[in-house]
Write a protein that holds these residues in place. Sequence first.
Motif, PDB file in Angstrom:
ATOM      1  N   ALA A   1      35.111  53.421  42.484  1.00 56.63           N
ATOM      2  CA  ALA A   1      34.369  52.446  43.592  1.00 56.63           C
ATOM      3  C   ALA A   1      36.197  52.248  44.283  1.00 56.63           C
ATOM      4  O   ALA A   1      36.937  51.252  43.851  1.00 56.63           O
ATOM      5  CB  ALA A   1      33.714  51.364  43.496  1.00 56.63           C
ATOM      6  N   THR A   2      36.328  53.024  45.526  1.00 58.31           N
ATOM      7  CA  THR A   2      37.866  52.693  46.448  1.00 58.31           C
ATOM      8  C   THR A   2      37.052  51.201  47.434  1.00 58.31           C
ATOM      9  O   THR A   2      36.498  51.981  48.713  1.00 58.31           O
ATOM     10  CB  THR A   2      38.122  54.229  46.450  1.00 58.31           C
TER      11      THR A   2
ATOM     12  N   ARG B   1      40.784  49.805  43.313  1.00 58.83           N
ATOM     13  CA  ARG B   1      39.752  50.820  43.106  1.00 58.83           C
ATOM     14  C   ARG B   1      38.977  50.311  41.549  1.00 58.83           C
ATOM     15  O   ARG B   1      40.303  50.060  40.491  1.00 58.83           O
ATOM     16  CB  ARG B   1      40.311  52.335  42.450  1.00 58.83           C
ATOM     17  N   TRP B   2      37.697  50.127  41.414  1.00 60.81           N
ATOM     18  CA  TRP B   2      37.030  50.604  40.650  1.00 60.81           C
ATOM     19  C   TRP B   2      36.496  51.082  40.414  1.00 60.81           C
ATOM     20  O   TRP B   2      36.383  52.509  40.294  1.00 60.81           O
ATOM     21  CB  TRP B   2      35.799  49.719  40.346  1.00 60.81           C
TER      22      TRP B   2
ATOM     23  N   LEU C   1      35.825  37.098  39.699  1.00 63.41           N
ATOM     24  CA  LEU C   1      36.252  37.019  38.524  1.00 63.41           C
ATOM     25  C   LEU C   1      37.098  37.746  38.206  1.00 63.41           C
ATOM     26  O   LEU C   1      38.510  37.203  37.760  1.00 63.41           O
ATOM     27  CB  LEU C   1      35.700  36.724  37.346  1.00 63.41           C
ATOM     28  N   THR C   2      36.984  38.822  39.033  1.00 59.51           N
ATOM     29  CA  THR C   2      37.809  40.090  38.840  1.00 59.51           C
ATOM     30  C   THR C   2      38.945  39.889  40.305  1.00 59.51           C
ATOM     31  O   THR C   2      39.576  41.102  40.256  1.00 59.51           O
ATOM     32  CB  THR C   2      37.086  41.753  38.883  1.00 59.51           C
ATOM     33  N   SER C   3      38.728  39.214  41.183  1.00 62.94           N
ATOM     34  CA  SER C   3      40.061  38.725  41.576  1.00 62.94           C
ATOM     35  C   SER C   3      41.429  38.751  41.446  1.00 62.94           C
ATOM     36  O   SER C   3      41.800  38.176  40.444  1.00 62.94           O
ATOM     37  CB  SER C   3      40.037  37.458  42.791  1.00 62.94           C
ATOM     38  N   ARG C   4      42.345  39.645  41.827  1.00 62.61           N
ATOM     39  CA  ARG C   4      43.679  39.681  41.645  1.00 62.61           C
ATOM     40  C   ARG C   4      44.459  38.504  41.608  1.00 62.61           C
ATOM     41  O   ARG C   4      45.010  38.133  40.952  1.00 62.61           O
ATOM     42  CB  ARG C   4      44.689  40.379  41.795  1.00 62.61           C
ATOM     43  N   ARG C   5      44.149  37.990  42.944  1.00 60.37           N
ATOM     44  CA  ARG C   5      44.668  36.549  42.885  1.00 60.37           C
ATOM     45  C   ARG C   5      44.052  35.280  41.356  1.00 60.37           C
ATOM     46  O   ARG C   5      44.385  34.578  41.430  1.00 60.37           O
ATOM     47  CB  ARG C   5      43.676  35.440  44.013  1.00 60.37           C
TER      48      ARG C   5
ATOM     49  N   LEU D   1      39.298  47.609  36.712  1.00 63.15           N
ATOM     50  CA  LEU D   1      40.391  47.602  37.961  1.00 63.15           C
ATOM     51  C   LEU D   1      41.309  48.057  37.964  1.00 63.15           C
ATOM     52  O   LEU D   1      42.330  47.887  37.122  1.00 63.15           O
ATOM     53  CB  LEU D   1      40.136  46.006  38.690  1.00 63.15           C
ATOM     54  N   ASP D   2      42.338  49.639  38.629  1.00 63.97           N
ATOM     55  CA  ASP D   2      43.684  49.920  38.709  1.00 63.97           C
ATOM     56  C   ASP D   2      44.087  48.954  39.615  1.00 63.97           C
ATOM     57  O   ASP D   2      43.996  49.316  39.486  1.00 63.97           O
ATOM     58  CB  ASP D   2      43.332  51.697  38.602  1.00 63.97           C
TER      59      ASP D   2
END
Length: 311
Positions: free
Chosen positions: A52-53, A35-36, A286-290, A30-31
């Motif tokens: 993936a935007t 975006r993935w 798991l990849t949520s920025r939160r 995740l940038d």
Amino acid sequence: MTATEGPDGTWRDRTGRRPSVMADHPGWWLDGEGRWRRLLRGGSGAVWLAVATPLPDSGHDIDLDLVDGRPGSEPEVEVEVSDPATLANQGSALSQQLLAAGPVARIRTDGLWEALVGAILRCTMPLEHARTVYRDASKALGQGHDSAMGREWLFPGPTTVLELSADVFDVHGLGAVRDRLRTAAWITRAVEPGWRTAAWDGLRTVLAPVPRIGSLIADVAVADLSGDFRFLAPSDFLVRRCVHVLDPATFWPDDAAGFGVRWQEMTGVQRSAWTVLVLARETATLTSRRDTRPRGRTGAGTLRAETGLGT
């Protein structure tokens, strides 16, 4: 089918939602713009960047961009969409959770080596740690490519992995999976290119008996390559965890065997779609920025204990 094609040729469900990408392979990262991104190998040595935007309303816009090689050598990837609106048992609490989350798009891994690497890391490390290890090892030991979005790296190939000394694995966080990666590199070179013409069941039969690969890693790799998640055991440890988190009010057996029976009974012939949609919620959470903490897992040791994999 509930899928419809919009005026722009993109997949949408009946409510107009675009699918969200499922970033289950640790090669996805995740940038800073949400975006993935993931590098993919294509034909004739070409390399492509999958991006993936996120869209303003929902879902992702998925693009493939050539970063090295000649045009016309796209990777043989397939973007498959799983729509929760097509599931049976629409009245269940779990199906309502999945329906609210919306459709999911998943890009198959095209190469056996990448599928095995992803499966090994998935089965021995929490997801976010696996992403970090994968990316760090790619930067340090893999091949770099310039793209319109910056520098990207491929995970080191089988030949490189077989030439690495033990201390290099340790330095880059791969010490615990060193022997598994070496075995995967050896088996990849041994079965290339014939594995592409084998039936998926046949490939699984070849991989499962190999020491340090085994049935669990073989199942995950073949599911990734084929897009058919019925290759995962009904009692898969990540599926169990996801279902318990998503649907805590419903009785789900805690033991693997009991859960597997219950999961197979409920999902039937749709087990692949159910599994993809459930695992997509795991990766999204798991990849949520939160919150990037591994839920319900404390580290690789716990994960290995759950899966039965030793070092």
